[in-house]
Design a protein around this motif. Structure first.
Motif, PDB file in Angstrom:
ATOM      1  N   LYS A 169       0.833  -1.207   0.000  1.00 55.40           N
ATOM      2  CA  LYS A 169       0.000   0.000   0.000  1.00 55.40           C
ATOM      3  C   LYS A 169       0.870   1.260   0.000  1.00 55.40           C
ATOM      4  N   GLN A 170       2.020   1.185   0.671  1.00 61.51           N
ATOM      5  CA  GLN A 170       2.929   2.326   0.687  1.00 61.51           C
ATOM      6  C   GLN A 170       3.581   2.568  -0.674  1.00 61.51           C
ATOM      7  N   GLN A 171       3.586   1.532  -1.527  1.00 59.66           N
ATOM      8  CA  GLN A 171       4.137   1.700  -2.874  1.00 59.66           C
ATOM      9  C   GLN A 171       3.148   2.355  -3.832  1.00 59.66           C
ATOM     10  N   GLY A 172       1.950   2.677  -3.326  1.00 58.48           N
ATOM     11  CA  GLY A 172       0.976   3.379  -4.151  1.00 58.48           C
ATOM     12  C   GLY A 172      -0.208   2.541  -4.594  1.00 58.48           C
ATOM     13  N   PHE A 173      -0.238   1.254  -4.221  1.00 54.66           N
ATOM     14  CA  PHE A 173      -1.383   0.406  -4.553  1.00 54.66           C
ATOM     15  C   PHE A 173      -2.505   0.649  -3.546  1.00 54.66           C
ATOM     16  N   ASN A 174      -3.754   0.722  -4.033  1.00 53.44           N
ATOM     17  CA  ASN A 174      -4.852   0.751  -3.074  1.00 53.44           C
ATOM     18  C   ASN A 174      -5.026  -0.654  -2.505  1.00 53.44           C
ATOM     19  N   GLU A 175      -5.904  -0.791  -1.509  1.00 56.65           N
ATOM     20  CA  GLU A 175      -5.979  -2.084  -0.825  1.00 56.65           C
ATOM     21  C   GLU A 175      -6.410  -3.203  -1.764  1.00 56.65           C
ATOM     22  N   LYS A 176      -7.377  -2.924  -2.620  1.00 56.40           N
ATOM     23  CA  LYS A 176      -7.837  -3.950  -3.554  1.00 56.40           C
ATOM     24  C   LYS A 176      -6.690  -4.423  -4.439  1.00 56.40           C
ATOM     25  N   GLU A 177      -5.917  -3.465  -4.983  1.00 56.22           N
ATOM     26  CA  GLU A 177      -4.790  -3.818  -5.849  1.00 56.22           C
ATOM     27  C   GLU A 177      -3.712  -4.565  -5.058  1.00 56.22           C
ATOM     28  N   ALA A 178      -3.451  -4.090  -3.829  1.00 59.25           N
ATOM     29  CA  ALA A 178      -2.418  -4.719  -3.010  1.00 59.25           C
ATOM     30  C   ALA A 178      -2.779  -6.161  -2.661  1.00 59.25           C
ATOM     31  N   LEU A 179      -4.040  -6.393  -2.327  1.00 56.93           N
ATOM     32  CA  LEU A 179      -4.467  -7.755  -1.993  1.00 56.93           C
ATOM     33  C   LEU A 179      -4.353  -8.674  -3.204  1.00 56.93           C
ATOM     34  N   ARG A 180      -4.719  -8.157  -4.365  1.00 53.20           N
ATOM     35  CA  ARG A 180      -4.618  -8.991  -5.564  1.00 53.20           C
ATOM     36  C   ARG A 180      -3.161  -9.255  -5.923  1.00 53.20           C
ATOM     37  N   LEU A 181      -2.298  -8.274  -5.718  1.00 48.45           N
ATOM     38  CA  LEU A 181      -0.875  -8.488  -5.991  1.00 48.45           C
ATOM     39  C   LEU A 181      -0.316  -9.516  -5.011  1.00 48.45           C
ATOM     40  N   LYS A 182      -0.740  -9.404  -3.756  1.00 47.14           N
ATOM     41  CA  LYS A 182      -0.270 -10.288  -2.694  1.00 47.14           C
ATOM     42  C   LYS A 182      -0.688 -11.729  -2.921  1.00 47.14           C
ATOM     43  N   TRP A 183      -1.918 -11.931  -3.398  1.00 50.85           N
ATOM     44  CA  TRP A 183      -2.460 -13.288  -3.511  1.00 50.85           C
ATOM     45  C   TRP A 183      -2.472 -13.835  -4.933  1.00 50.85           C
ATOM     46  N   LEU A 184      -2.489 -12.957  -5.933  1.00 44.20           N
ATOM     47  CA  LEU A 184      -2.630 -13.442  -7.304  1.00 44.20           C
ATOM     48  C   LEU A 184      -1.339 -13.327  -8.101  1.00 44.20           C
ATOM     49  N   SER A 185      -1.023 -12.117  -8.576  1.00 46.10           N
ATOM     50  CA  SER A 185       0.092 -11.979  -9.513  1.00 46.10           C
ATOM     51  C   SER A 185       1.447 -12.150  -8.840  1.00 46.10           C
ATOM     52  N   LYS A 186       1.598 -11.590  -7.621  1.00 44.12           N
ATOM     53  CA  LYS A 186       2.850 -11.666  -6.861  1.00 44.12           C
ATOM     54  C   LYS A 186       4.024 -11.091  -7.645  1.00 44.12           C
ATOM     55  N   ASN A 187       3.734 -10.242  -8.591  1.00 44.74           N
ATOM     56  CA  ASN A 187       4.789  -9.681  -9.429  1.00 44.74           C
ATOM     57  C   ASN A 187       4.402  -8.263  -9.825  1.00 44.74           C
ATOM     58  N   ILE A 188       5.105  -7.299  -9.258  1.00 42.19           N
ATOM     59  CA  ILE A 188       4.794  -5.892  -9.528  1.00 42.19           C
ATOM     60  C   ILE A 188       4.885  -5.583 -11.015  1.00 42.19           C
ATOM     61  N   ASN A 189       5.853  -6.213 -11.696  1.00 45.19           N
ATOM     62  CA  ASN A 189       6.077  -5.896 -13.111  1.00 45.19           C
ATOM     63  C   ASN A 189       4.875  -6.225 -13.992  1.00 45.19           C
ATOM     64  N   GLU A 190       4.203  -7.348 -13.733  1.00 45.38           N
ATOM     65  CA  GLU A 190       3.123  -7.767 -14.627  1.00 45.38           C
ATOM     66  C   GLU A 190       1.760  -7.749 -13.937  1.00 45.38           C
ATOM     67  N   HIS A 191       1.682  -7.072 -12.789  1.00 42.26           N
ATOM     68  CA  HIS A 191       0.456  -7.127 -11.999  1.00 42.26           C
ATOM     69  C   HIS A 191      -0.768  -6.634 -12.775  1.00 42.26           C
ATOM     70  N   GLU A 192      -0.630  -5.517 -13.446  1.00 43.09           N
ATOM     71  CA  GLU A 192      -1.777  -4.944 -14.165  1.00 43.09           C
ATOM     72  C   GLU A 192      -2.288  -5.904 -15.231  1.00 43.09           C
ATOM     73  N   GLN A 193      -1.374  -6.493 -16.014  1.00 46.63           N
ATOM     74  CA  GLN A 193      -1.769  -7.423 -17.058  1.00 46.63           C
ATOM     75  C   GLN A 193      -2.349  -8.695 -16.457  1.00 46.63           C
ATOM     76  N   TYR A 194      -1.746  -9.166 -15.369  1.00 47.38           N
ATOM     77  CA  TYR A 194      -2.214 -10.381 -14.704  1.00 47.38           C
ATOM     78  C   TYR A 194      -3.646 -10.191 -14.211  1.00 47.38           C
ATOM     79  N   THR A 195      -3.912  -9.073 -13.553  1.00 43.47           N
ATOM     80  CA  THR A 195      -5.251  -8.802 -13.030  1.00 43.47           C
ATOM     81  C   THR A 195      -6.271  -8.706 -14.145  1.00 43.47           C
ATOM     82  N   SER A 196      -5.879  -8.055 -15.238  1.00 43.50           N
ATOM     83  CA  SER A 196      -6.776  -7.933 -16.388  1.00 43.50           C
ATOM     84  C   SER A 196      -7.114  -9.310 -16.959  1.00 43.50           C
ATOM     85  N   ASP A 197      -6.100 -10.161 -17.097  1.00 48.54           N
ATOM     86  CA  ASP A 197      -6.328 -11.518 -17.615  1.00 48.54           C
ATOM     87  C   ASP A 197      -7.198 -12.327 -16.659  1.00 48.54           C
ATOM     88  N   PHE A 198      -6.928 -12.209 -15.370  1.00 46.98           N
ATOM     89  CA  PHE A 198      -7.685 -12.952 -14.359  1.00 46.98           C
ATOM     90  C   PHE A 198      -9.163 -12.564 -14.403  1.00 46.98           C
TER      91      PHE A 198
END
Length: 390
Positions: A126-155
């Motif tokens: 969250k301190q890196q600028g992600f809101n909670e929804k984005e942070a939770l999805r990064l934490k549990w789903l993509s686990k990769n800051i570099n491809e998080h946006e694309q991963y979430t879109s695909d998911f």
């Protein structure tokens, strides 16, 4: 021949250090008739060799033994092992910093920090600028800051049109509902998703329901579903975090959380949510647990990466009791609950072209399905109906 000041300059050491080396007989200066001390090329080369040995991790005493031809092989092997460990630690540190800077894949780092410090992990994201929804999805789903946006879109694209985001079944939920001693009052559905369970509870009880989720789209699906139904009057939606719920203390008779408490940790959820319960209120919660003491290696490694806090049914029972609850009933969710989740997901994956998805989302879901097909039964969702002791 070198004056001491000239030798010090050549080897980048202080005059006092050279005098100390001479005292240890590592070098041997010679005093000339003019009173000055001079050092030979041999002294210069001994110091340079000494510096190389020190860079290898040897102490000054050990360096002296080597210079005198007394090489202790066991000692050098020990030093080599220490050095290899230090190199591995430095390499790990390099990978960590690169991951944090987004210079390489960060999956391993996210998985490691999730096991050791899950709450700090979320706060850091969250301190890196992600809101909670984005942070939770990064934490549990993509686990990769570099491809998080694309991963979430695909998911989201894969799950579009699929109502159940995890294993669940109406009969299981109704079994838990009928185990409650009360059927009216205020109930909170935490992590309600698209509201399948919310609607079920509304149809089969007299509860006034608050449906909480941090995804506005999911809540809009619920609102659309109930807008022309009588139960609409008894359902209120709340787009908020389950970790900072905007409710009054002792507001609810029942808190219902199927498949959602893992997000903040079951023990942490039970502790934090208790303030919102009326005295001796009820909690219905489900959690993925091990149903065997000897899981297969592949299944164990998969869940260590994807749900590191996963425990045995017995351990989770102990956690619940230690958190201040008594267990009214507990049962493993049915095979049908898994079919309700897996069949639509498999159908969707069979109909898509993997080349249309640029992230690892498809591969990750196929791996999850493989694990379920091979090992489901070694683990499962356990549904607990609880009563607070407070």
């Amino acid at each position: 021949m070198y004056h001491i000041s000239e030798l010090a300059q050549r080897v980048n050491l202080s005059r006092s250090t050279l005098l100390y080396y001479e005292k240890l007989r590592l070098i041997q200066g010679k005093r000339q008739t003019n009173g000055y001390r001079y050092y030979s090329d041999n002294d210069l080369q001994r110091i340079r060799l000494l510096q190389q040995l020190q860079a290898g991790g040897l102490t000054l005493k050990e360096c002296q033994s080597c210079l005198d031809g007394k090489i202790n092989r066991d000692m050098l092997m020990d030093r080599l092992q220490v050095l290899e460990q230090e190199i591995a630690t430095k390499q790990h540190a390099k990978q960590l910093l690169s991951s944090m800077l987004g210079m390489n894949a960060s999956c391993n780092w996210h998985e490691t920090i999730e096991r050791t410090a899950p709450l700090a992990h979320l706060e850091w994201l969250k301190q890196q600028g992600f809101n909670e929804k984005e942070a939770l999805r990064l934490k549990w789903l993509s686990k990769n800051i570099n491809e998080h946006e694309q991963y979430t879109s695909d998911f989201e694209s894969i799950f579009y049109g699929i109502d159940r985001l995890g294993p669940s079944d109406d009969d299981d939920s109704l079994q838990a509902l009928h185990a409650l001693p009360i059927n009216t009052g205020n109930a909170l559905d935490v992590g309600c998703g698209k509201g399948l369970t919310t609607c079920l509870l509304a149809h089969h009880s007299g509860f006034s329901l608050t449906a909480l989720d941090n995804d506005e789209y999911h809540l809009s699906c619920l609102k659309e579903k109930i807008k022309h139904q009588p139960i609409n009057e008894r359902i209120t939606t709340s787009c908020n975090s389950m970790m900072a719920m905007p409710f009054e203390d002792q507001q609810f008779d029942v808190i219902w959380a199927e498949g959602s408490a893992y997000i903040m940790g079951v023990k942490n959820a039970l502790k934090q949510w208790q303030q919102f319960l009326k005295p001796h209120g009820y909690v219905v919660i489900s959690d993925l647990v091990w149903l065997t003491d000897t899981p297969s290696i592949e299944a164990y490694e998969f869940w260590q990466k994807n749900y590191p806090d996963m425990s045995s049914k017995q351990q989770r029972t102990t956690d619940i009791i230690n958190s201040g609850y008594e267990i009214i009933t507990s049962f493993t969710q049915s095979d049908q609950s898994w079919l309700n989740y897996l069949v639509p997901l498999k159908q969707k994956l069979n109909c898509i072209d993997d080349n249309d998805y640029k992230s690892n989302a498809v591969n990750d879901l196929r791996q999850e399905i493989h694990i379920h097909d091979q090992y489901l039964g070694q683990y499962g969702y356990q549904l607990f109906v609880l009563k607070s002791k407070r």
